[in-house]
Design an enzyme around this catalytic site. Sequence first.
Site, PDB file in Angstrom:
ATOM      1  N   ARG A  66       0.814  -1.222   0.000  1.00 37.78           N
ATOM      2  CA  ARG A  66       0.000   0.000   0.000  1.00 37.78           C
ATOM      3  C   ARG A  66       0.845   1.268   0.000  1.00 37.78           C
ATOM      4  O   ARG A  66       0.433   2.283  -0.539  1.00 37.78           O
ATOM      5  CB  ARG A  66      -0.943   0.006   1.202  1.00 37.78           C
ATOM      6  CG  ARG A  66      -1.826  -1.226   1.344  1.00 37.78           C
ATOM      7  CD  ARG A  66      -2.644  -1.515   0.106  1.00 37.78           C
ATOM      8  NE  ARG A  66      -3.578  -2.616   0.344  1.00 37.78           N
ATOM      9  CZ  ARG A  66      -4.112  -3.352  -0.602  1.00 37.78           C
ATOM     10  NH1 ARG A  66      -3.803  -3.119  -1.880  1.00 37.78           N
ATOM     11  NH2 ARG A  66      -4.949  -4.330  -0.318  1.00 37.78           N
ATOM     12  N   HIS A  82     -12.509 -11.240  -4.242  1.00 34.39           N
ATOM     13  CA  HIS A  82     -12.889  -9.833  -4.197  1.00 34.39           C
ATOM     14  C   HIS A  82     -14.121  -9.594  -5.073  1.00 34.39           C
ATOM     15  O   HIS A  82     -14.884  -8.654  -4.842  1.00 34.39           O
ATOM     16  CB  HIS A  82     -11.745  -8.942  -4.694  1.00 34.39           C
ATOM     17  CG  HIS A  82     -10.557  -8.927  -3.793  1.00 34.39           C
ATOM     18  ND1 HIS A  82      -9.567  -9.875  -3.853  1.00 34.39           N
ATOM     19  CD2 HIS A  82     -10.199  -8.076  -2.793  1.00 34.39           C
ATOM     20  CE1 HIS A  82      -8.650  -9.619  -2.938  1.00 34.39           C
ATOM     21  NE2 HIS A  82      -9.015  -8.537  -2.280  1.00 34.39           N
ATOM     22  N   ASP A 119     -11.592 -12.242   6.582  1.00 37.29           N
ATOM     23  CA  ASP A 119     -11.160 -11.391   5.482  1.00 37.29           C
ATOM     24  C   ASP A 119     -12.227 -10.304   5.341  1.00 37.29           C
ATOM     25  O   ASP A 119     -13.257 -10.324   6.018  1.00 37.29           O
ATOM     26  CB  ASP A 119     -10.995 -12.213   4.200  1.00 37.29           C
ATOM     27  CG  ASP A 119     -10.021 -11.572   3.211  1.00 37.29           C
ATOM     28  OD1 ASP A 119      -9.676 -10.382   3.391  1.00 37.29           O
ATOM     29  OD2 ASP A 119      -9.596 -12.250   2.260  1.00 37.29           O
TER      30      ASP A 119
END
Length: 351
Positions: A70, A176, A248
Amino acid sequence: MSTLLIDLKGKELEQEEVELLSHPLVAGLILFTRNFEDREQIQELIRSVRQRVKKPLLITVDQEGGRVQRFRDGFTMLPSMQAFQETLSATEQVSFAKEAGWQMAAEMIALDIDLSFAPVLDLGHECRAIGDRSFSSDVKSAVNLAINFIDGMHQAGMASTGKHFPGHGHVLADSHLETPYDDRAKDEIFGYDLQPFQQLISQNKLDAIMPAHVIYGQCDSQPASGSEYWLKEILRKKLNFQGTIFSDDLGMKGAGVMGNFVERSKKALNAGCDLLLLCNEREGVIQVLDNLKLTENEPHFMARQARLKNLFKRSVIEWNDLVLDQRWKLNHRNLADIQSRWLDIQAAKND
């Protein structure tokens, strides 16, 4: 009872976010690339959170290395986990895996971040969501590299999080975007995918584990993240795991089969998760905070709170001291070189 980890919208802390983070159910937050401009800014954002929210918050990030990093500008370019096996000799692999774990953890701790969700213990590189985030398709190699990476993290003062239990590497779908189904035989999953988790638990290397939003059809009808079979029967009882279980991100499409956000949260907690991530869904966070009722009378309250305390960083590192450290300087150059070589190999394959 604090159980939820939430996210922030941007690079500055909003008053609404102070109020959300101050809610008794909120245990911490996770930072993303959208929260990052440069090192000075991210340090100021974290400092603002620590000062304005009047309770200890677990501050986390995904700073694995490779494509999941990130914070980039001003930080070490960490290699993808596959890069160790593909670019280095056997001796170098374990040495640099340890240095990568230390370097990543030291840089994050120097920002006043407690935890980076690492390492990935999924096997193989075919899954779109995993790819080169995996150390190897070979159990022995993956375990050996993971042990050294974790030893580096622990040496710096950071807890480890193995993900994505019991193994996300053999589904092509990305959780995702959808709920992946793995219909392989139970014996294959237990004899292969589960092995890194089982071996690292037996060696007391994992402080936390994050289950996958994957349905293993020959074992259970629920995603592992909401499955009592996987979390209570296998992880807690069979493998005797005593650390923290994170869900998650419950905002992911892969968690959608568990219902709305409140239902997902309840199912994950009932299945055995200690801490829940809910990201990119501000309205969902508010719904959960308004409707999820937990009290100190919950049967696992004390154990869950004790596990949470074990995840906070165990050292204090000043950034200005870190960048003068010879170990950091050497790693800063060498780890970036490993990743550069790995990217060259990938580019050559695609030509």
